[in-house]
Design a protein around this motif. Structure first.
Motif, PDB file in Angstrom:
ATOM      1  N   TYR A 254       0.820  -1.213   0.000  1.00  0.00           N
ATOM      2  CA  TYR A 254       0.000   0.000   0.000  1.00  0.00           C
ATOM      3  C   TYR A 254       0.860   1.272   0.000  1.00  0.00           C
ATOM      4  O   TYR A 254       0.668   2.166  -0.833  1.00  0.00           O
ATOM      5  CB  TYR A 254      -0.945   0.001   1.204  1.00  0.00           C
ATOM      6  N   TYR A 255       1.803   1.359   0.919  1.00  0.00           N
ATOM      7  CA  TYR A 255       2.639   2.571   0.994  1.00  0.00           C
ATOM      8  C   TYR A 255       3.623   2.632  -0.169  1.00  0.00           C
ATOM      9  O   TYR A 255       3.948   3.716  -0.664  1.00  0.00           O
ATOM     10  CB  TYR A 255       3.365   2.627   2.332  1.00  0.00           C
ATOM     11  N   ALA A 336       9.734  11.542  -3.423  1.00  0.00           N
ATOM     12  CA  ALA A 336       8.343  11.101  -3.287  1.00  0.00           C
ATOM     13  C   ALA A 336       8.022  10.746  -1.847  1.00  0.00           C
ATOM     14  O   ALA A 336       6.937  11.068  -1.337  1.00  0.00           O
ATOM     15  CB  ALA A 336       8.090   9.906  -4.201  1.00  0.00           C
ATOM     16  N   LYS A 337       8.942  10.094  -1.173  1.00  0.00           N
ATOM     17  CA  LYS A 337       8.736   9.755   0.237  1.00  0.00           C
ATOM     18  C   LYS A 337       8.605  11.017   1.089  1.00  0.00           C
ATOM     19  O   LYS A 337       7.754  11.082   1.994  1.00  0.00           O
ATOM     20  CB  LYS A 337       9.889   8.882   0.741  1.00  0.00           C
ATOM     21  N   VAL A 344       1.298  13.446   5.545  1.00  0.00           N
ATOM     22  CA  VAL A 344       0.853  12.843   6.813  1.00  0.00           C
ATOM     23  C   VAL A 344       0.974  13.849   7.956  1.00  0.00           C
ATOM     24  O   VAL A 344       0.034  14.046   8.736  1.00  0.00           O
ATOM     25  CB  VAL A 344       1.683  11.580   7.126  1.00  0.00           C
ATOM     26  N   LEU A 345       2.111  14.508   8.055  1.00  0.00           N
ATOM     27  CA  LEU A 345       2.360  15.393   9.184  1.00  0.00           C
ATOM     28  C   LEU A 345       1.563  16.696   9.081  1.00  0.00           C
ATOM     29  O   LEU A 345       1.100  17.230  10.091  1.00  0.00           O
ATOM     30  CB  LEU A 345       3.855  15.690   9.284  1.00  0.00           C
ATOM     31  N   MET A 374       2.850   5.519  10.408  1.00  0.00           N
ATOM     32  CA  MET A 374       2.688   5.777   8.980  1.00  0.00           C
ATOM     33  C   MET A 374       3.982   6.292   8.355  1.00  0.00           C
ATOM     34  O   MET A 374       4.374   5.854   7.266  1.00  0.00           O
ATOM     35  CB  MET A 374       1.546   6.766   8.758  1.00  0.00           C
ATOM     36  N   VAL A 375       4.647   7.212   9.051  1.00  0.00           N
ATOM     37  CA  VAL A 375       5.909   7.745   8.541  1.00  0.00           C
ATOM     38  C   VAL A 375       6.952   6.641   8.452  1.00  0.00           C
ATOM     39  O   VAL A 375       7.724   6.565   7.474  1.00  0.00           O
ATOM     40  CB  VAL A 375       6.399   8.904   9.423  1.00  0.00           C
ATOM     41  N   GLU A 376       6.993   5.763   9.451  1.00  0.00           N
ATOM     42  CA  GLU A 376       7.952   4.651   9.419  1.00  0.00           C
ATOM     43  C   GLU A 376       7.703   3.735   8.231  1.00  0.00           C
ATOM     44  O   GLU A 376       8.649   3.228   7.608  1.00  0.00           O
ATOM     45  CB  GLU A 376       7.871   3.860  10.724  1.00  0.00           C
TER      46      GLU A 376
END
Length: 425
Positions: A254-255, A336-337, A344-345, A374-376
């Protein structure tokens, strides 16, 4: 346990979740119902969306106008939306009025009268909404695409429904659907802002504690099909969607798919934007997106281009899609990351976004997911995993949908060949 986030499940199965944020003056309250277009039989397609409209048209104690005036008298707002897998009702108010917000939401979901005159008026309002969508090529092309990808399936039918079906809705249609699908154990009430969890749970228990519980409606498993939809229109632009079988919310990729979409066509630095718009000037708008469901998903690209430019656009789009997996660079993956992590933040700065995210996470995963987690997961994505995800997604035969002047649009078989697929099933 996530800091400031608490959840409680009432005896009925209804989940109450709060995200305490004391640095703001407003509270957003969401009611999530696990009932959307996907839960509808074909003969009442569009009823979830129509019910969402009718919920605001009067209760046993308030008229439609009184509902609007009461929320706006305190400077608040009340609204809703319907998707293929859920319906969400939400209110945003100042912190002193959170009790009113919850009481109004409870009233429209428990006590709506579905008055016959209101119902007749709203049928025509929704019909106008459907006709507006049909008249908007860069809107309706997505419905055509979805219908082609999931033919003869609830997941492929339009959220708004169709004109003949909507005009067939009666009071009994609406009441029966609500009675059969709006069940306490398929509802989540989430709130974000200066909210005291225990006090909020007590209010919810008072307003929703005896909300009925019914058997869950069955949903058919998804079956993605390659195919092609074309509608000739005498307009200036060709609107197209090209998409592949994607990933579900719970898929391990997904991520990774989100990172792939971001670098492929997710922003101004993406490959598609740079090559197709900036370098060649073939489009005004082009982007890729990931649309996930609980058990399936879509990875797609939208583009709007001129009648003459479409013959050049399609080969370039296919080439840029095919070459992604073998030409990835570490820098674009990291860029992109960074975009995803920032999204998210930044979402943490909005109580409305936080309340919506909280409800959605519980619906999908059964529990809240921290922004840290989520960030991880985004951080764990590598160039190699993006390449593997690209090969997985782009190995599926695509769906294409076109609306506009189509004389220069090449055949679906030709597009399949450009993507490395053979014609046929």
């Amino acid at each position: 346990m996530i800091e400031n986030v608490r959840t409680t499940r009432l005896p009925s199965g209804l989940v109450v979740a709060t995200d305490r944020l004391d640095t703001v003056e407003s509270v957003t309250v969401n009611v999530w119902v696990n009932a959307g277009a996907r839960h509808e039989p074909a003969e009442i397609n569009g009823i979830s969306h129509f019910l969402e409209h009718m919920a605001f048209k009067g209760t046993h104690t308030r008229s439609a106008r009184q509902i609007a005036e009461e929320i706006e008298a305190v400077g608040g707002s009340l609204n809703a939306y319907t998707s293929r897998e859920n319906t969400a009702y939400y209110a945003k108010v100042l912190k002193a009025d959170q009790g009113l917000a919850l009481e109004l939401l409870a009233d429209i979901l428990r006590n709506s009268t579905f008055d016959e005159e209101e119902l007749a008026r709203e049928r025509e309002v929704v019909v106008q909404e459907i006709l507006w969508a049909i008249d908007t090529p860069d809107d309706i092309v997505f419905d055509y695409f979805q219908e082609t990808a999931f033919p003869n399936q609830a997941l492929g039918r339009p959220v708004l429904g169709t004109v003949p079906v909507v005009r067939s809705f009666t009071q009994d249609t609406v009441r029966d659907y609500m009675r059969n699908t709006y069940s306490a154990d398929r509802m989540i009430i989430s709130a974000c802002g200066p909210v005291d969890h225990d006090a909020f749970v007590a209010r919810v228990a008072e307003q929703f504690g005896d909300f009925p519980v019914t058997a869950a409606p069955s949903i058919e498993p998804p079956a993605f099909h390659s195919g092609d939809w074309r509608e000739e229109r005498d307009i200036e632009q060709v609107h197209m969607v090209m998409g592949f079988e994607g990933v579900s919310y719970t898929d391990p990729d997904y991520y990774t798919a989100a990172v792939l979409s971001t670098l492929h066509g997710g922003g101004m630095s993406s490959r598609l934007f740079q090559e197709i718009r900036e370098k060649r000037g073939l489009v005004y708008s082009i982007y890729s997106y990931v649309s996930s469901h609980l058990d399936s998903g879509i990875y797609a690209v939208y583009a709007g281009t001129g009648q003459n430019e479409v013959s050049e656009l399609i080969p370039v789009l296919c080439e840029e899609t095919v070459r992604v997996a073998d030409t990835l660079e570490d820098g674009e993956v990291e860029r992109a990351k960074a975009q995803l992590k920032a999204s998210v933040l930044m979402g943490l700065e909005s109580p409305s976004s936080r309340a919506e995210t909280l409800g959605r996470q519980i619906q999908i995963y059964g529990h809240p997911v921290s922004s840290k987690e989520m960030v991880e997961k985004v951080e764990a994505v590598t160039r190699e995993s993006v390449a593997a995800c690209a090969r997985r997604i782009f190995s599926t035969k695509p769906v294409t949908a076109f609306v506009g002047p189509l004389s220069r649009v090449e055949s679906h078989d030709s597009i399949l060949a450009r993507l490395g697929h053979t014609a046929g099933a």
